[in-house]
Design a protein around this motif. Structure first.
Motif, PDB file in Angstrom:
ATOM      1  N   ILE A   1       0.863  -1.175   0.000  1.00 17.02           N
ATOM      2  CA  ILE A   1       0.000   0.000   0.000  1.00 17.02           C
ATOM      3  C   ILE A   1       0.903   1.228   0.000  1.00 17.02           C
ATOM      4  N   PRO A   2       0.729   2.125  -0.963  1.00 15.03           N
ATOM      5  CA  PRO A   2       1.603   3.297  -1.054  1.00 15.03           C
ATOM      6  C   PRO A   2       1.706   4.065   0.266  1.00 15.03           C
ATOM      7  N   ASN A   3       2.922   4.311   0.688  1.00 12.91           N
ATOM      8  CA  ASN A   3       3.235   5.122   1.870  1.00 12.91           C
ATOM      9  C   ASN A   3       2.789   4.492   3.186  1.00 12.91           C
ATOM     10  N   PHE A   4       2.393   3.218   3.159  1.00 14.41           N
ATOM     11  CA  PHE A   4       1.951   2.579   4.404  1.00 14.41           C
ATOM     12  C   PHE A   4       3.117   2.450   5.371  1.00 14.41           C
ATOM     13  N   ASN A   5       2.812   2.764   6.650  1.00 10.91           N
ATOM     14  CA  ASN A   5       3.852   2.675   7.663  1.00 10.91           C
ATOM     15  C   ASN A   5       3.224   2.455   9.034  1.00 10.91           C
ATOM     16  N   GLY A   6       3.788   1.517   9.805  1.00 12.42           N
ATOM     17  CA  GLY A   6       3.285   1.207  11.140  1.00 12.42           C
ATOM     18  C   GLY A   6       3.843   2.165  12.178  1.00 12.42           C
ATOM     19  N   PRO A   7       3.561   1.875  13.465  1.00  6.77           N
ATOM     20  CA  PRO A   7       2.912   0.677  14.019  1.00  6.77           C
ATOM     21  C   PRO A   7       1.413   0.625  13.724  1.00  6.77           C
ATOM     22  N   LEU A   8       0.848  -0.582  13.878  1.00 10.58           N
ATOM     23  CA  LEU A   8      -0.518  -0.836  13.471  1.00 10.58           C
ATOM     24  C   LEU A   8      -1.383  -1.220  14.667  1.00 10.58           C
ATOM     25  N   ARG A   9      -2.555  -0.604  14.770  1.00 10.84           N
ATOM     26  CA  ARG A   9      -3.550  -0.969  15.775  1.00 10.84           C
ATOM     27  C   ARG A   9      -4.854  -1.297  15.059  1.00 10.84           C
ATOM     28  N   ALA A  10      -5.670  -2.151  15.684  1.00  9.50           N
ATOM     29  CA  ALA A  10      -6.921  -2.567  15.040  1.00  9.50           C
ATOM     30  C   ALA A  10      -8.075  -2.571  16.034  1.00  9.50           C
ATOM     31  N   SER A  11      -9.262  -2.254  15.537  1.00  9.38           N
ATOM     32  CA  SER A  11     -10.504  -2.395  16.303  1.00  9.38           C
ATOM     33  C   SER A  11     -11.569  -2.859  15.334  1.00  9.38           C
TER      34      SER A  11
END
Length: 352
Positions: free
Chosen positions: A29-39
């Protein structure tokens, strides 16, 4: 949009391998960067849907439920395809960003799309807005539906998105099979309804359009302020079919009781006082937009829509029984199959 967390939602989030997902999405995904959280978003009986918050922005992940699935059900790849195709049309859809068909990565297929900030209305009476906005919201849904059914299928690259032939016959066969595969115990009203629908099928009039398959108020995101649809969601049941099926499916809610679990409709409400059109007014507006005079098989279309809803609910109940439902309310939904089937039978008897 409410994001009330339940124990079921917590388990669903825990099933997401976020570190694996973060590494996978970076570069895809273009420019995707973590950290990642989910709900987890509420609802999502069929395909669990999650809000992903990353350093690079907010996204939405929609996945198949884990476990054994019915054949042709939970088709997230079809959702991804149709929303990609509609990006260049007047039908508002979220931008889709990536489809992962590798079931091993997180346990099922999934796709990621943009997050659209706006309003989702769960109550057909629209108590959150005033009378003027209510009428405008329903009219914009009417406009969007006519626009969807006017999409040039060939130009959108969707000429092979469904089978030719009598849509209602194919759908009756399909959902009868799905219902039987999900049947927990015999329901006499459903048995009678399947038989009566089969004996009252209208002749194929040759109409073919891209149909959404689950066209209803709570599958639309509206602008945060204006009564304007900005995204039509949940394309799992979309196909090439008869446009009147979508119209009838939405109009079901106008005939459902105003109370009850997952059946909140407009039955018995003063539509004029609310500023919401009657079923007759809504259908007439759609016909005017589509350049047609009337709908001759309306009672069948409505009864068929109730039947299909009942079959979908039965599938949710079956998944709950096998421990594979996305929402803890799924078990209670099974009790709705019989009354929904009876709504359809009443329509065929009184209006057919």
């Amino acid at each position: 949009m409410s994001e009330t967390v339940t124990s079921g939602d917590t388990r669903a989030v825990e099933q997401l391998p976020l570190e694996t997902l973060e590494k996978y999405l970076k570069g895809r995904i273009p420019n995707f960067n973590g950290p990642l959280r989910a709900s987890k978003f509420p609802g999502g009986q069929s395909n669990p849907t999650f809000k992903l918050q990353a350093a690079s922005g907010t996204y939405v992940l929609r996945r198949q439920p884990p476990g054994e699935l019915l054949r042709s059900a939970h088709a997230v790849d079809r959702e991804f395809r149709v929303m990609s195709a509609l990006a260049s049309t007047e039908v508002p859809v979220p931008a889709v960003l990536h489809l992962c068909e590798d079931r091993d990565l997180i346990g099922s297929q999934f796709y990621v799309m943009e997050y659209c900030e706006g309003r989702i209305f769960w109550d057909a009476a629209l108590p959150q807005v005033d009378k003027t906005q209510r009428g405008a919201i329903y009219d914009d849904m009417n406009r969007m539906l006519a626009g969807l059914h006017s999409v040039d299928i060939e130009a959108a690259g969707l000429a092979d998105y469904g089978k030719p032939g009598n849509y209602f016959r194919r759908q009756l066969d399909r959902w009868s099979r799905q219902y039987r595969a999900s049947e927990i115990e015999p329901i006499a009203a459903m048995d009678t309804l399947i038989s009566q629908l089969g004996s009252t099928l209208p002749e194929d009039d040759g109409r073919i359009a891209l149909v959404h398959g689950d066209y209803r108020l709570d599958n639309v995101i509206f602008d945060p302020v204006k009564p304007r649809a900005i995204a039509l969601l949940d394309w799992e049941l979309s196909t090439l079919g008869h446009p009147f099926a979508d119209l009838a499916y939405q109009c079901m809610q106008m005939r459902m009781p105003a109370d009850g679990d997952k059946m909140a409709g407009l039955m018995g409400m003063d539509r004029q006082a609310l500023g919401i059109p009657t079923e007759e007014e809504y259908v007439a507006r759609y016909c005017a937009r589509m350049g047609i005079d009337r709908i001759d098989c309306w009672a069948f279309c409505l009864a068929f829509s109730f039947f299909r809803l009942a079959a979908i609910i039965q599938g949710v109940a079956k998944r709950a029984q096998t421990g594979n439902a996305s929402n803890k309310n799924a078990v209670r939904m099974g009790a709705l199959v019989d009354p929904v089937a009876r709504f359809a039978l009443d329509i065929l008897q009184q209006e057919g």
